[in-house]
Design a protein around this motif. Structure first.
Motif, short mmCIF file in Angstrom:
data_model
loop_
_atom_site.label_atom_id
_atom_site.label_comp_id
_atom_site.label_asym_id
_atom_site.label_seq_id
_atom_site.Cartn_x
_atom_site.Cartn_y
_atom_site.Cartn_z
N THR A 1 0.83 -1.20 0.00
CA THR A 1 0.00 0.00 0.00
C THR A 1 0.86 1.25 0.00
OG1 THR A 1 -1.74 -1.15 1.22
CG2 THR A 1 -1.81 1.25 1.21
N LYS A 2 0.50 2.19 -0.87
CA LYS A 2 1.21 3.47 -0.94
C LYS A 2 0.25 4.57 -0.51
CE LYS A 2 2.98 6.74 -4.41
NZ LYS A 2 4.00 7.33 -3.54
N ARG A 3 0.79 5.55 0.17
CA ARG A 3 -0.03 6.71 0.56
C ARG A 3 0.18 7.82 -0.47
NH1 ARG A 3 -0.82 8.67 6.68
NH2 ARG A 3 -1.77 6.61 6.64
N LEU A 4 -0.90 8.25 -1.09
CA LEU A 4 -0.87 9.28 -2.12
C LEU A 4 -1.35 10.59 -1.51
CD1 LEU A 4 -0.39 9.64 -5.24
CD2 LEU A 4 -2.88 9.39 -5.46
N LYS A 5 -0.53 11.63 -1.62
CA LYS A 5 -0.82 12.93 -1.03
C LYS A 5 -1.12 13.93 -2.15
CE LYS A 5 1.15 15.96 2.56
NZ LYS A 5 2.33 16.17 3.45
N ILE A 6 -2.35 14.45 -2.15
CA ILE A 6 -2.82 15.36 -3.19
C ILE A 6 -3.11 16.72 -2.58
CG2 ILE A 6 -4.58 15.80 -4.95
CD1 ILE A 6 -5.11 12.77 -4.98
N ALA A 7 -2.53 17.77 -3.15
CA ALA A 7 -2.78 19.14 -2.71
C ALA A 7 -3.59 19.87 -3.78
CB ALA A 7 -1.48 19.88 -2.45
N SER A 8 -4.47 20.77 -3.34
CA SER A 8 -5.27 21.58 -4.25
C SER A 8 -5.25 23.02 -3.75
CB SER A 8 -6.71 21.05 -4.30
OG SER A 8 -7.53 21.89 -5.08
N TRP A 9 -5.05 23.97 -4.69
CA TRP A 9 -4.92 25.37 -4.27
C TRP A 9 -5.32 26.31 -5.39
CZ3 TRP A 9 0.41 27.66 -2.27
CH2 TRP A 9 0.17 28.82 -1.54
N ASN A 10 -6.24 27.22 -5.11
CA ASN A 10 -6.49 28.35 -6.00
C ASN A 10 -5.39 29.36 -5.70
OD1 ASN A 10 -7.24 30.96 -6.93
ND2 ASN A 10 -9.36 30.31 -7.12
N ILE A 11 -4.43 29.45 -6.60
CA ILE A 11 -3.20 30.21 -6.34
C ILE A 11 -3.34 31.68 -6.75
CG2 ILE A 11 -2.15 29.61 -8.56
CD1 ILE A 11 -0.41 29.97 -5.11
N ASN A 12 -4.35 32.01 -7.58
CA ASN A 12 -4.57 33.40 -8.01
C ASN A 12 -3.31 33.97 -8.67
OD1 ASN A 12 -5.75 35.86 -8.47
ND2 ASN A 12 -5.70 36.54 -6.34
N SER A 13 -2.86 33.27 -9.71
CA SER A 13 -1.69 33.58 -10.54
C SER A 13 -0.46 32.82 -10.06
CB SER A 13 -1.37 35.07 -10.61
OG SER A 13 -0.19 35.27 -11.39
N VAL A 14 -0.14 31.77 -10.79
CA VAL A 14 0.99 30.92 -10.40
C VAL A 14 2.32 31.66 -10.56
CG1 VAL A 14 1.20 29.83 -12.70
CG2 VAL A 14 2.00 28.62 -10.65
N ARG A 15 2.42 32.55 -11.53
CA ARG A 15 3.69 33.27 -11.71
C ARG A 15 3.88 34.33 -10.64
NH1 ARG A 15 4.05 35.18 -17.79
NH2 ARG A 15 1.87 35.72 -17.37
N ALA A 16 2.79 35.02 -10.26
CA ALA A 16 2.90 36.05 -9.23
C ALA A 16 3.21 35.44 -7.86
CB ALA A 16 1.61 36.86 -9.16
N ARG A 17 2.82 34.18 -7.66
CA ARG A 17 2.97 33.56 -6.34
C ARG A 17 3.80 32.28 -6.41
NH1 ARG A 17 -1.82 36.27 -6.49
NH2 ARG A 17 -1.98 37.79 -4.78
N ILE A 18 4.75 32.25 -7.33
CA ILE A 18 5.56 31.05 -7.48
C ILE A 18 6.37 30.75 -6.23
CG2 ILE A 18 7.58 32.19 -8.52
CD1 ILE A 18 5.98 28.86 -9.64
N ALA A 19 6.78 31.79 -5.49
CA ALA A 19 7.52 31.56 -4.25
C ALA A 19 6.65 30.86 -3.21
CB ALA A 19 8.04 32.89 -3.69
N LEU A 20 5.35 31.16 -3.22
CA LEU A 20 4.45 30.49 -2.28
C LEU A 20 4.26 29.03 -2.66
CD1 LEU A 20 1.67 33.16 -1.66
CD2 LEU A 20 3.95 32.96 -0.66
N VAL A 21 4.20 28.76 -3.95
CA VAL A 21 4.11 27.37 -4.41
C VAL A 21 5.35 26.59 -3.97
CG1 VAL A 21 3.89 25.87 -6.40
CG2 VAL A 21 2.64 28.03 -6.34
N GLU A 22 6.52 27.22 -4.14
CA GLU A 22 7.76 26.58 -3.69
C GLU A 22 7.73 26.28 -2.20
OE1 GLU A 22 11.69 27.75 -5.62
OE2 GLU A 22 10.50 29.59 -5.82
#
Length: 264
Positions: free
Chosen positions: A2-23
């Motif tokens: 058995t493997k544990r799969l971890k899924i994240a979901s986020w409305n980032i409101n501009s991935v380029r403007a908030r790329i540091a937050l994604v990191e």
């Protein structure tokens, strides 16, 4: 095994403007799969290199210049990417994939619906209801285990908003939207993962308006972001988190990430 799969979901409101937050999210949470909404970027200039460097070598993108946009970035293989035009006008609001474990993963950004909850006075509200109706028709035909995540832009329960009385006629919490989302949930007997782990009426918000100077002081939140699973996945669900501290990060999104874990 058995493997544990971890899924994240986020409305980032501009991935380029908030790329540091994604990191930062990747660094702190290390999800296997990251689903983003409101990426606001064409696929051709999506910041793919960052994700490649972090081991997310599998990408499924549906982007649009300046508006909307969804993406699935993954450390595990993705197959059979597909897009539904539930908005019926070509807007980039959905991307889906199949995982090697046999689960279908769908990432959706439901339209906000404007300010007036009347389809005759506000065409955007009608488009939102029609979008959810198309999702409902799709849900009725599902024949494989599926997880659907994203910004649904509806807070369905009275306890999903800071004040049911104050917001009952405000778009995102009106009876007609709640009824539409309820029909969608019933169409496939979807499990609301968030409320499975944080049962009503416990406080559970995922969005706080930018208009509030201090969102923590008045805590006028709404639960607009959701993770749902097919009923056959009920015994596979092992964890769920709402990462509320992210709302205090530097230049944050008005939404916070959700994370679920499944045994596959």
């Amino acid at each position: 095994m058995t493997k544990r799969l971890k899924i994240a979901s986020w409305n980032i409101n501009s991935v380029r403007a908030r790329i540091a937050l994604v990191e930062q999210l990747i660094r702190e949470q290390q999800p296997d799969i990251l689903c983003l909404q409101e990426t606001k970027v064409l696929d051709s200039i999506f910041p793919a290199e960052l994700f490649l460097q972090q081991g997310y070598v599998h990408h499924a993108l549906n982007g649009q210049r300046m508006h909307h946009g969804v993406a699935i970035l993954s450390r595990v293989p993705l197959k059979d990417p597909g897009k539904h035009d539930w908005q019926d006008n070509g807007e980039a609001r959905h991307i889906g994939v199949r995982l090697e474990c046999g689960i279908r993963l769908e990432n959706v950004y439901v339209p906000a619906g404007g300010d007036t909850p009347d389809r005759n006075l506000n065409p955007k509200f009608g488009q939102k209801l029609d979008f959810i109706e198309r999702m409902t028709r799709w849900s009725e035909t599902l024949g494989e285990p599926t997880v659907i995540v994203g910004d649904f832009n509806v807070a369905p329960l009275e306890c999903d908003v800071w004040s049911h009385k104050a917001l009952i006629n405000v778009v995102s919490h009106t009876p007609v939207e709640v009824e539409a989302l309820t029909r969608l949930q019933q169409a496939h007997d979807w499990i609301d993962i968030g409320r499975r782990f944080v049962p009503a009426p416990e406080r559970c918000f995922t969005w706080w308006s930018y208009r509030s100077r201090d969102w923590t002081k008045n805590d006028r939140g709404r639960r607009l972001d959701h993770m749902w699973a097919s009923p056959e996945l009920a015994n596979h669900l092992s964890a769920h988190q709402v990462l509320e501290p992210c709302r205090n990060w530097q230049r944050p999104s008005d939404h916070v990430p959700l994370i679920c874990e499944l045994a596959v």
